[in-house]
Design a protein around this motif. Structure first.
Motif, PDB file in Angstrom:
ATOM      1  N   ARG A  27       0.865  -1.175   0.000  1.00 27.47           N
ATOM      2  CA  ARG A  27       0.000   0.000   0.000  1.00 27.47           C
ATOM      3  C   ARG A  27       0.898   1.220   0.000  1.00 27.47           C
ATOM      4  O   ARG A  27       1.710   1.397   0.904  1.00 27.47           O
ATOM      5  CB  ARG A  27      -0.917   0.022   1.216  1.00 27.47           C
ATOM      6  CG  ARG A  27      -1.889   1.199   1.159  1.00 27.47           C
ATOM      7  CD  ARG A  27      -2.877   1.146   2.266  1.00 27.47           C
ATOM      8  NE  ARG A  27      -2.225   1.540   3.504  1.00 27.47           N
ATOM      9  CZ  ARG A  27      -2.850   1.658   4.652  1.00 27.47           C
ATOM     10  NH1 ARG A  27      -4.131   1.383   4.745  1.00 27.47           N
ATOM     11  NH2 ARG A  27      -2.210   2.033   5.726  1.00 27.47           N
ATOM     12  N   THR A  28       0.767   2.012  -1.010  1.00 26.23           N
ATOM     13  CA  THR A  28       1.575   3.209  -1.151  1.00 26.23           C
ATOM     14  C   THR A  28       0.752   4.420  -0.770  1.00 26.23           C
ATOM     15  O   THR A  28      -0.311   4.649  -1.343  1.00 26.23           O
ATOM     16  CB  THR A  28       2.079   3.354  -2.604  1.00 26.23           C
ATOM     17  OG1 THR A  28       2.777   2.168  -2.958  1.00 26.23           O
ATOM     18  CG2 THR A  28       2.985   4.535  -2.748  1.00 26.23           C
ATOM     19  N   ILE A  29       1.228   5.154   0.207  1.00 21.75           N
ATOM     20  CA  ILE A  29       0.558   6.395   0.598  1.00 21.75           C
ATOM     21  C   ILE A  29       1.520   7.528   0.305  1.00 21.75           C
ATOM     22  O   ILE A  29       2.567   7.649   0.925  1.00 21.75           O
ATOM     23  CB  ILE A  29       0.175   6.394   2.089  1.00 21.75           C
ATOM     24  CG1 ILE A  29      -0.765   5.236   2.381  1.00 21.75           C
ATOM     25  CG2 ILE A  29      -0.450   7.725   2.485  1.00 21.75           C
ATOM     26  CD1 ILE A  29      -1.096   5.068   3.842  1.00 21.75           C
ATOM     27  N   SER A  30       1.177   8.310  -0.677  1.00 22.77           N
ATOM     28  CA  SER A  30       1.983   9.483  -0.994  1.00 22.77           C
ATOM     29  C   SER A  30       1.035  10.636  -1.245  1.00 22.77           C
ATOM     30  O   SER A  30      -0.090  10.442  -1.694  1.00 22.77           O
ATOM     31  CB  SER A  30       2.852   9.227  -2.221  1.00 22.77           C
ATOM     32  OG  SER A  30       2.045   8.939  -3.325  1.00 22.77           O
ATOM     33  N   TYR A  33      -3.649  11.095   1.899  1.00 20.28           N
ATOM     34  CA  TYR A  33      -4.328   9.817   2.085  1.00 20.28           C
ATOM     35  C   TYR A  33      -5.820  10.064   2.234  1.00 20.28           C
ATOM     36  O   TYR A  33      -6.250  10.928   2.984  1.00 20.28           O
ATOM     37  CB  TYR A  33      -3.791   9.103   3.325  1.00 20.28           C
ATOM     38  CG  TYR A  33      -4.591   7.875   3.679  1.00 20.28           C
ATOM     39  CD1 TYR A  33      -4.486   6.737   2.902  1.00 20.28           C
ATOM     40  CD2 TYR A  33      -5.458   7.866   4.752  1.00 20.28           C
ATOM     41  CE1 TYR A  33      -5.223   5.603   3.204  1.00 20.28           C
ATOM     42  CE2 TYR A  33      -6.191   6.746   5.068  1.00 20.28           C
ATOM     43  CZ  TYR A  33      -6.065   5.617   4.281  1.00 20.28           C
ATOM     44  OH  TYR A  33      -6.794   4.502   4.583  1.00 20.28           O
ATOM     45  N   SER A  34      -6.605   9.290   1.514  1.00 19.35           N
ATOM     46  CA  SER A  34      -8.054   9.366   1.621  1.00 19.35           C
ATOM     47  C   SER A  34      -8.582   7.966   1.909  1.00 19.35           C
ATOM     48  O   SER A  34      -8.391   7.053   1.096  1.00 19.35           O
ATOM     49  CB  SER A  34      -8.662   9.889   0.320  1.00 19.35           C
ATOM     50  OG  SER A  34     -10.063   9.771   0.341  1.00 19.35           O
ATOM     51  N   ASP A  38      -8.664   3.961  -0.262  1.00 20.01           N
ATOM     52  CA  ASP A  38      -7.679   3.041   0.303  1.00 20.01           C
ATOM     53  C   ASP A  38      -7.399   1.848  -0.605  1.00 20.01           C
ATOM     54  O   ASP A  38      -6.246   1.485  -0.816  1.00 20.01           O
ATOM     55  CB  ASP A  38      -8.124   2.564   1.686  1.00 20.01           C
ATOM     56  CG  ASP A  38      -7.021   1.795   2.376  1.00 20.01           C
ATOM     57  OD1 ASP A  38      -6.025   2.424   2.765  1.00 20.01           O
ATOM     58  OD2 ASP A  38      -7.155   0.565   2.501  1.00 20.01           O
ATOM     59  N   GLU A  41      -4.987   2.381  -3.480  1.00 20.40           N
ATOM     60  CA  GLU A  41      -3.584   2.634  -3.143  1.00 20.40           C
ATOM     61  C   GLU A  41      -2.751   1.358  -3.051  1.00 20.40           C
ATOM     62  O   GLU A  41      -1.566   1.416  -2.779  1.00 20.40           O
ATOM     63  CB  GLU A  41      -3.485   3.413  -1.824  1.00 20.40           C
ATOM     64  CG  GLU A  41      -4.282   4.698  -1.778  1.00 20.40           C
ATOM     65  CD  GLU A  41      -3.842   5.729  -2.809  1.00 20.40           C
ATOM     66  OE1 GLU A  41      -2.678   5.695  -3.242  1.00 20.40           O
ATOM     67  OE2 GLU A  41      -4.673   6.564  -3.185  1.00 20.40           O
ATOM     68  N   HIS A  42      -3.346   0.185  -3.253  1.00 16.82           N
ATOM     69  CA  HIS A  42      -2.619  -1.082  -3.202  1.00 16.82           C
ATOM     70  C   HIS A  42      -2.067  -1.423  -4.582  1.00 16.82           C
ATOM     71  O   HIS A  42      -2.748  -1.257  -5.588  1.00 16.82           O
ATOM     72  CB  HIS A  42      -3.534  -2.211  -2.719  1.00 16.82           C
ATOM     73  CG  HIS A  42      -3.884  -2.094  -1.271  1.00 16.82           C
ATOM     74  ND1 HIS A  42      -4.826  -1.225  -0.794  1.00 16.82           N
ATOM     75  CD2 HIS A  42      -3.387  -2.751  -0.202  1.00 16.82           C
ATOM     76  CE1 HIS A  42      -4.910  -1.348   0.510  1.00 16.82           C
ATOM     77  NE2 HIS A  42      -4.043  -2.265   0.900  1.00 16.82           N
ATOM     78  N   THR A  61       3.716   9.363  12.887  1.00 17.44           N
ATOM     79  CA  THR A  61       2.823  10.123  12.025  1.00 17.44           C
ATOM     80  C   THR A  61       2.866  11.578  12.455  1.00 17.44           C
ATOM     81  O   THR A  61       3.182  11.890  13.608  1.00 17.44           O
ATOM     82  CB  THR A  61       1.373   9.611  12.100  1.00 17.44           C
ATOM     83  OG1 THR A  61       0.938   9.703  13.459  1.00 17.44           O
ATOM     84  CG2 THR A  61       1.257   8.191  11.607  1.00 17.44           C
TER      85      THR A  61
END
Length: 71
Positions: A27-30, A33-34, A38, A41-42, A61
């Motif tokens: 899972r990439t969060i750049s 993030y919403s 979700d 984002e995988h 965080t």
């Protein structure tokens, strides 16, 4: 801050080698993030070893600090 020997490129037991060379979902969060996005984002990769040079897991965080660019 403590750093461990790199698990992606260093020597690891056989089970660790199978894990890093096997297929994986990340899972990439750049950016922002919403939670509603979700599942978007995988990404699937053939292996962590082949997809990444470095993996960093930061157990911290912090609030977003927006970057404003003057044009």
């Amino acid at each position: 801050m403590n750093f461990r020997r790199p698990a992606l490129r260093g020597e690891v037991p056989e089970a660790g080698d199978r894990w890093r060379r096997g297929p994986a979902t990340t899972r990439t969060i750049s950016g922002m993030y919403s939670p509603q996005r979700d599942t978007d984002e995988h990404i699937a990769v053939e292996s962590l070893f082949g997809a990444f040079q470095v993996l960093v897991h930061v157990r911290e965080t912090s609030p977003v600090r927006w970057l404003y660019l003057d044009h």
